[in-house]
Scaffold this motif. Structure first.
Motif, PDB file in Angstrom:
ATOM      1  N   ALA A 128      -4.037  11.613  -7.774  1.00  0.00           N
ATOM      2  CA  ALA A 128      -4.206  12.830  -8.180  1.00  0.00           C
ATOM      3  C   ALA A 128      -5.047  13.995  -7.074  1.00  0.00           C
ATOM      4  O   ALA A 128      -4.968  15.115  -7.467  1.00  0.00           O
ATOM      5  CB  ALA A 128      -4.797  12.982  -9.467  1.00  0.00           C
ATOM      6  N   ALA A 129      -5.748  13.128  -6.362  1.00  0.00           N
ATOM      7  CA  ALA A 129      -6.502  13.995  -5.267  1.00  0.00           C
ATOM      8  C   ALA A 129      -5.932  14.913  -4.389  1.00  0.00           C
ATOM      9  O   ALA A 129      -4.638  14.619  -4.054  1.00  0.00           O
ATOM     10  CB  ALA A 129      -7.532  12.968  -4.454  1.00  0.00           C
ATOM     11  N   SER A 130      -6.430  15.799  -3.992  1.00  0.00           N
ATOM     12  CA  SER A 130      -5.668  16.708  -3.160  1.00  0.00           C
ATOM     13  C   SER A 130      -6.620  17.346  -2.109  1.00  0.00           C
ATOM     14  O   SER A 130      -7.656  18.054  -2.406  1.00  0.00           O
ATOM     15  CB  SER A 130      -5.032  17.978  -3.597  1.00  0.00           C
ATOM     16  OG  SER A 130      -4.263  18.585  -3.035  1.00  0.00           O
ATOM     17  N   PRO A 131      -6.633  17.073  -0.752  1.00  0.00           N
ATOM     18  CA  PRO A 131      -5.854  15.828  -0.326  1.00  0.00           C
ATOM     19  C   PRO A 131      -6.115  14.486  -0.693  1.00  0.00           C
ATOM     20  O   PRO A 131      -7.109  14.139  -0.912  1.00  0.00           O
ATOM     21  CB  PRO A 131      -5.796  16.127   1.244  1.00  0.00           C
ATOM     22  CG  PRO A 131      -7.211  16.547   1.445  1.00  0.00           C
ATOM     23  CD  PRO A 131      -7.645  17.366   0.399  1.00  0.00           C
ATOM     24  N   ARG A 132      -5.013  13.772  -0.509  1.00  0.00           N
ATOM     25  CA  ARG A 132      -5.438  12.276  -1.097  1.00  0.00           C
ATOM     26  C   ARG A 132      -5.842  11.191   0.192  1.00  0.00           C
ATOM     27  O   ARG A 132      -5.664  11.652   1.298  1.00  0.00           O
ATOM     28  CB  ARG A 132      -3.924  11.438  -1.367  1.00  0.00           C
ATOM     29  CG  ARG A 132      -3.239  12.130  -2.517  1.00  0.00           C
ATOM     30  CD  ARG A 132      -2.059  11.277  -2.957  1.00  0.00           C
ATOM     31  NE  ARG A 132      -1.046  11.367  -1.779  1.00  0.00           N
ATOM     32  CZ  ARG A 132      -0.182  11.987  -1.678  1.00  0.00           C
ATOM     33  NH1 ARG A 132      -0.199  13.062  -2.736  1.00  0.00           N
ATOM     34  NH2 ARG A 132       0.772  12.139  -0.671  1.00  0.00           N
ATOM     35  N   ASP A 171     -12.926  11.484 -11.736  1.00  0.00           N
ATOM     36  CA  ASP A 171     -12.523  12.892 -11.151  1.00  0.00           C
ATOM     37  C   ASP A 171     -11.880  12.752  -9.684  1.00  0.00           C
ATOM     38  O   ASP A 171     -12.424  12.606  -8.757  1.00  0.00           O
ATOM     39  CB  ASP A 171     -13.791  13.895 -11.112  1.00  0.00           C
ATOM     40  CG  ASP A 171     -13.335  15.157 -10.804  1.00  0.00           C
ATOM     41  OD1 ASP A 171     -12.222  15.582 -10.827  1.00  0.00           O
ATOM     42  OD2 ASP A 171     -14.098  16.099 -11.212  1.00  0.00           O
ATOM     43  N   PRO A 172     -10.602  13.100  -9.597  1.00  0.00           N
ATOM     44  CA  PRO A 172      -9.724  13.157  -8.381  1.00  0.00           C
ATOM     45  C   PRO A 172     -10.669  14.090  -7.443  1.00  0.00           C
ATOM     46  O   PRO A 172     -10.392  13.777  -6.049  1.00  0.00           O
ATOM     47  CB  PRO A 172      -8.516  13.665  -8.961  1.00  0.00           C
ATOM     48  CG  PRO A 172      -8.438  13.215 -10.240  1.00  0.00           C
ATOM     49  CD  PRO A 172      -9.644  13.533 -10.792  1.00  0.00           C
ATOM     50  N   ALA A 173     -11.229  15.367  -8.016  1.00  0.00           N
ATOM     51  CA  ALA A 173     -11.900  16.019  -6.919  1.00  0.00           C
ATOM     52  C   ALA A 173     -12.971  15.134  -6.178  1.00  0.00           C
ATOM     53  O   ALA A 173     -13.470  15.770  -5.104  1.00  0.00           O
ATOM     54  CB  ALA A 173     -12.615  17.202  -7.788  1.00  0.00           C
ATOM     55  N   VAL A 174     -13.504  14.096  -6.699  1.00  0.00           N
ATOM     56  CA  VAL A 174     -14.433  13.293  -5.805  1.00  0.00           C
ATOM     57  C   VAL A 174     -13.895  12.809  -4.455  1.00  0.00           C
ATOM     58  O   VAL A 174     -14.575  12.733  -3.675  1.00  0.00           O
ATOM     59  CB  VAL A 174     -14.882  12.264  -6.793  1.00  0.00           C
ATOM     60  CG1 VAL A 174     -15.684  11.234  -6.120  1.00  0.00           C
ATOM     61  CG2 VAL A 174     -15.809  12.841  -7.849  1.00  0.00           C
ATOM     62  N   LEU A 175     -12.638  12.467  -4.725  1.00  0.00           N
ATOM     63  CA  LEU A 175     -12.076  11.960  -3.526  1.00  0.00           C
ATOM     64  C   LEU A 175     -11.146  12.890  -2.745  1.00  0.00           C
ATOM     65  O   LEU A 175     -10.587  12.540  -1.710  1.00  0.00           O
ATOM     66  CB  LEU A 175     -10.860  11.056  -4.223  1.00  0.00           C
ATOM     67  CG  LEU A 175     -11.325   9.692  -4.894  1.00  0.00           C
ATOM     68  CD1 LEU A 175     -10.441   8.637  -5.392  1.00  0.00           C
ATOM     69  CD2 LEU A 175     -12.526   8.970  -4.279  1.00  0.00           C
ATOM     70  N   ALA A 176     -11.383  14.075  -2.964  1.00  0.00           N
ATOM     71  CA  ALA A 176     -10.502  15.047  -2.280  1.00  0.00           C
ATOM     72  C   ALA A 176     -10.813  15.228  -0.765  1.00  0.00           C
ATOM     73  O   ALA A 176     -10.021  15.619   0.177  1.00  0.00           O
ATOM     74  CB  ALA A 176     -10.803  16.625  -2.874  1.00  0.00           C
TER      75      ALA A 176
END
Length: 297
Positions: free
Chosen positions: A98-102, A50-55
């Motif tokens: 896909a993360a925000s912010p990257r 999940d990109p949210a994990v890296l946000a």
């Protein structure tokens, strides 16, 4: 900074984790099981993160991959080696994009096997791609990180040599025959073995996290690669055992199969040009004392 790590329980990751925490970083471990603590997040290397994990993560260190020498190379294990590296790195890179912010930086594992057999020729980061399964695997492995670079994240490809540690890895395997007094060079012994201490492997990774001007491939190997014959003499001396029983190439091939022609009987004279040019100072540059310290642990 907050750093996410895959492969945190592996040989390098388990040594890196306490060092990063000791330096004041917050570390998030990417794990395959259901998270059991606040410092874990689940991912599936075959395609799910999940990109949210890296946000809120500033850096990602991607180390997860099975060892090339862990098993005999069957077709199924070669597929496992390929898929774990390429699919895992693709999953990480796409989640970063896909993360925000990257995350600002991705340090992604690779290997000096990229260069194939270099013979006596030094290979810095500008050296061309070699031939064979391992070289082609490294090429695909590194290319899988491209989505993160395309999205604007600084990507560093960690082309690591033989990491010297007494806690598993290839050194532990190489030491076994010496402990029984039957160690010696493999084949001609002229093939190069680019080595690095675990201390410098960890130190270089920490250095590269902060080296904003460094991107692309970086050789993680000590400045003085040695031949297999030199390595076996130093290993014998470190263990106080003779190193006088060479193993003919035909025997190495019988024992190791295809891996013999891809790793044991060929080598890379890899030089860490980028690390040296950007000011990294190696702590371990002499092989025998590095071996002695690693094996003592």
């Amino acid at each position: 900074m907050k750093i996410a790590i895959s492969g945190a329980s592996g040989m390098i990751g388990s040594a890196l984790l306490p060092v990063l925490r000791g330096s004041g970083h917050e570390v998030l471990r990417l794990v395959r099981h259901e998270p059991s603590s606040a410092d874990e997040a689940r991912w599936d290397p075959s395609g799910s993160l999940d990109p949210a994990v890296l946000a809120d993560v500033e850096a990602v260190i991607h180390l997860a991959a099975p060892g090339v020498g862990d098993k005999r190379w069957t077709d199924s294990y070669k597929r496992e080696l390929h898929d774990a590296r390429v699919l895992g790195t693709t999953t990480i890179a796409k989640a970063i994009a896909a993360a925000s912010p990257r995350p600002r930086v991705l340090l992604s594992a690779s290997a000096v096997g990229y260069y194939g057999d270099t013979g006596d020729h030094p290979a810095d980061e500008s050296a061309p791609l070699g031939s064979g399964f391992l070289a082609e695997l490294c090429e695909e492995w590194e290319a899988a990180a491209q989505p993160a670079a395309d999205a604007g994240t600084r990507v560093v490809l960690l082309r690591t040599g033989l990491v010297l540690t007494g806690h598993g890895g290839l050194l532990a395997q190489l030491a076994v025959p010496f402990k029984f007094g039957i160690g010696g060079k493999l084949g001609s012994g002229r093939q190069y073995m680019p080595w690095i201490s675990l201390r410098d492997e960890i130190g270089a990774i920490e250095f590269l996290l902060a080296a904003d001007s460094v991107s692309g491939p970086v050789n993680l190997a000590a400045p003085n690669p040695v031949t297999n014959a030199e390595f076996t003499r130093a290993l014998g001396a470190a263990l106080h055992r003779p190193a006088v029983l060479p193993i003919p190439g035909i025997a190495v091939r019988a024992i190791a199969g295809e891996l013999a022609n891809e790793a044991a009987l060929i080598g890379q004279r890899a030089i860490p040009t980028k690390l040296l040019e950007h000011g990294y100072q190696f702590q371990d540059t002499e092989l025998e004392p590095t071996l002695r310290e690693a094996l003592a642990k």
